[in-house]
Design a protein around this motif. Structure first.
Motif, PDB file in Angstrom:
ATOM      1  N   THR A 136       0.737  -1.193   0.160  1.00 53.01           N
ATOM      2  CA  THR A 136       0.283  -0.138   0.005  1.00 53.01           C
ATOM      3  C   THR A 136       0.940   1.379  -0.023  1.00 53.01           C
ATOM      4  O   THR A 136       2.116   0.992   0.433  1.00 53.01           O
ATOM      5  N   LYS A 137       0.205   2.331  -0.320  1.00 50.28           N
ATOM      6  CA  LYS A 137       1.160   3.739  -0.383  1.00 50.28           C
ATOM      7  C   LYS A 137       1.498   3.894   0.993  1.00 50.28           C
ATOM      8  O   LYS A 137       2.645   4.437   1.121  1.00 50.28           O
ATOM      9  N   GLU A 138       0.834   3.840   2.002  1.00 49.67           N
ATOM     10  CA  GLU A 138       1.231   4.016   3.323  1.00 49.67           C
ATOM     11  C   GLU A 138       2.471   3.255   3.585  1.00 49.67           C
ATOM     12  O   GLU A 138       3.203   3.837   4.122  1.00 49.67           O
ATOM     13  N   LYS A 139       2.131   1.852   3.413  1.00 53.67           N
ATOM     14  CA  LYS A 139       3.497   1.008   3.975  1.00 53.67           C
ATOM     15  C   LYS A 139       4.778   1.409   3.135  1.00 53.67           C
ATOM     16  O   LYS A 139       5.533   1.579   3.628  1.00 53.67           O
ATOM     17  N   ALA A 140       4.575   1.880   1.690  1.00 52.48           N
ATOM     18  CA  ALA A 140       5.426   2.283   0.979  1.00 52.48           C
ATOM     19  C   ALA A 140       6.322   3.389   1.518  1.00 52.48           C
ATOM     20  O   ALA A 140       7.517   3.457   1.603  1.00 52.48           O
ATOM     21  N   GLU A 141       5.371   4.600   1.809  1.00 52.41           N
ATOM     22  CA  GLU A 141       6.072   5.621   2.520  1.00 52.41           C
ATOM     23  C   GLU A 141       6.742   5.538   3.662  1.00 52.41           C
ATOM     24  O   GLU A 141       7.819   6.126   3.970  1.00 52.41           O
ATOM     25  N   GLU A 142       6.150   4.585   4.437  1.00 47.67           N
ATOM     26  CA  GLU A 142       6.884   4.562   5.853  1.00 47.67           C
ATOM     27  C   GLU A 142       8.181   3.700   5.629  1.00 47.67           C
ATOM     28  O   GLU A 142       9.033   3.844   6.447  1.00 47.67           O
ATOM     29  N   VAL A 143       8.130   2.650   4.730  1.00 43.84           N
ATOM     30  CA  VAL A 143       9.601   1.774   4.504  1.00 43.84           C
ATOM     31  C   VAL A 143      10.502   2.950   3.834  1.00 43.84           C
ATOM     32  O   VAL A 143      11.693   2.923   4.379  1.00 43.84           O
ATOM     33  N   LYS A 144       9.916   3.660   2.836  1.00 40.07           N
ATOM     34  CA  LYS A 144      10.868   4.522   2.382  1.00 40.07           C
ATOM     35  C   LYS A 144      11.622   5.618   3.464  1.00 40.07           C
ATOM     36  O   LYS A 144      12.812   5.772   3.414  1.00 40.07           O
ATOM     37  N   LYS A 145      10.761   6.139   4.207  1.00 43.58           N
ATOM     38  CA  LYS A 145      11.279   6.979   5.357  1.00 43.58           C
ATOM     39  C   LYS A 145      12.158   6.461   6.184  1.00 43.58           C
ATOM     40  O   LYS A 145      13.344   6.905   6.642  1.00 43.58           O
ATOM     41  N   LEU A 146      12.078   5.114   6.690  1.00 40.29           N
ATOM     42  CA  LEU A 146      12.864   4.324   7.462  1.00 40.29           C
ATOM     43  C   LEU A 146      14.175   4.111   6.843  1.00 40.29           C
ATOM     44  O   LEU A 146      15.335   4.325   7.405  1.00 40.29           O
ATOM     45  N   LEU A 147      14.016   3.745   5.673  1.00 39.99           N
ATOM     46  CA  LEU A 147      15.404   3.579   4.905  1.00 39.99           C
ATOM     47  C   LEU A 147      16.179   4.636   4.567  1.00 39.99           C
ATOM     48  O   LEU A 147      17.394   4.692   4.631  1.00 39.99           O
ATOM     49  N   GLU A 148      15.551   5.753   4.389  1.00 42.91           N
ATOM     50  CA  GLU A 148      16.120   6.964   3.960  1.00 42.91           C
ATOM     51  C   GLU A 148      16.900   7.607   5.158  1.00 42.91           C
ATOM     52  O   GLU A 148      17.949   8.320   5.072  1.00 42.91           O
ATOM     53  N   ASP A 149      16.133   7.334   6.352  1.00 40.82           N
ATOM     54  CA  ASP A 149      16.700   7.924   7.329  1.00 40.82           C
ATOM     55  C   ASP A 149      17.894   7.144   7.913  1.00 40.82           C
ATOM     56  O   ASP A 149      18.948   7.774   8.691  1.00 40.82           O
ATOM     57  N   ALA A 150      17.897   5.986   7.538  1.00 38.75           N
ATOM     58  CA  ALA A 150      19.260   4.948   7.644  1.00 38.75           C
ATOM     59  C   ALA A 150      20.277   5.303   6.679  1.00 38.75           C
ATOM     60  O   ALA A 150      21.425   5.020   6.840  1.00 38.75           O
ATOM     61  N   GLY A 151      20.005   6.061   5.486  1.00 41.67           N
ATOM     62  CA  GLY A 151      21.028   6.388   4.685  1.00 41.67           C
ATOM     63  C   GLY A 151      20.743   5.901   3.186  1.00 41.67           C
ATOM     64  O   GLY A 151      21.729   6.192   2.455  1.00 41.67           O
ATOM     65  N   ALA A 152      20.028   5.325   2.922  1.00 38.32           N
ATOM     66  CA  ALA A 152      19.631   4.490   1.663  1.00 38.32           C
ATOM     67  C   ALA A 152      18.954   5.605   0.717  1.00 38.32           C
ATOM     68  O   ALA A 152      18.182   6.290   1.288  1.00 38.32           O
ATOM     69  N   SER A 153      19.090   5.408  -0.513  1.00 35.39           N
ATOM     70  CA  SER A 153      18.540   5.995  -1.501  1.00 35.39           C
ATOM     71  C   SER A 153      17.460   5.192  -2.280  1.00 35.39           C
ATOM     72  O   SER A 153      17.500   3.980  -2.582  1.00 35.39           O
ATOM     73  N   ILE A 154      16.123   5.615  -1.976  1.00 28.72           N
ATOM     74  CA  ILE A 154      14.986   4.771  -2.280  1.00 28.72           C
ATOM     75  C   ILE A 154      13.967   5.486  -3.173  1.00 28.72           C
ATOM     76  O   ILE A 154      13.783   6.636  -3.373  1.00 28.72           O
ATOM     77  N   VAL A 155      13.558   4.453  -4.362  1.00 27.17           N
ATOM     78  CA  VAL A 155      12.259   5.086  -5.199  1.00 27.17           C
ATOM     79  C   VAL A 155      11.074   4.346  -4.845  1.00 27.17           C
ATOM     80  O   VAL A 155      11.123   2.912  -4.595  1.00 27.17           O
ATOM     81  N   VAL A 156      10.103   4.809  -4.894  1.00 24.62           N
ATOM     82  CA  VAL A 156       8.688   4.149  -4.692  1.00 24.62           C
ATOM     83  C   VAL A 156       8.099   4.075  -6.138  1.00 24.62           C
ATOM     84  O   VAL A 156       8.021   5.271  -6.522  1.00 24.62           O
ATOM     85  N   LYS A 157       7.792   2.914  -6.612  1.00 23.47           N
ATOM     86  CA  LYS A 157       7.147   2.954  -8.065  1.00 23.47           C
ATOM     87  C   LYS A 157       5.705   2.480  -8.109  1.00 23.47           C
ATOM     88  O   LYS A 157       5.474   1.560  -7.215  1.00 23.47           O
TER      89      LYS A 157
END
Length: 132
Positions: free
Chosen positions: A111-132
């Motif tokens: 879901t969009k909510e889950k994707a945004e949550e995962v993106k935020k956590l990974l970006e906070d850890a330092g990863a570059s993330i793309v949601v498609k």
């Protein structure tokens, strides 16, 4: 290109689509003795129908998203591996392999909510993330 062709192209550029279709229809009817209105009408109605289908497809909102890890800086790998392990059921080796083989999807069809949550956590850890 000859000047004659350039003049014709310049004149065509100044016409609207409706004017151009009328001019060409008249030309075809007079020159070749065919009824061009039938082909123009059927072409335009099929264009309208396909345009409506495209518009309907664009209106539908996407409900499933993929979260893809694009890049992980070397200095942030351990932190990102820890976050990946906490988000998934991957072991240490599998999470490390995932991080080392980027770009790679970490979640698919969420879901969009889950994707945004995962993106935020990974970006906070330092990863570059793309949601498609």
């Amino acid at each position: 290109m000859s000047t004659k062709i350039e003049e014709i192209l310049e004149r065509l550029k100044s016409l609207t689509l409706l004017e151009a279709s009328e001019v060409f229809s008249d030309f075809l009817e007079e020159t070749f003795g065919v009824d061009a209105s039938i082909s123009v009408a059927s072409t335009s109605s099929s264009s309208v129908n396909s345009g409506a289908k495209v518009e309907e497809a664009l209106v539908e909102e996407k409900t499933e998203f993929d979260v893809i890890i694009n890049e992980v800086p070397a200095s942030k790998r351990i932190t990102v591996i820890k976050v990946v392990r906490s988000l998934t059921s991957l072991g240490l080796k599998e999470a490390k392999d995932l991080i080392e083989s980027v770009p790679k999807p970490i979640f698919e069809a969420v879901t969009k909510e889950k994707a945004e949550e995962v993106k935020k956590l990974l970006e906070d850890a330092g990863a570059s993330i793309v949601v498609k």
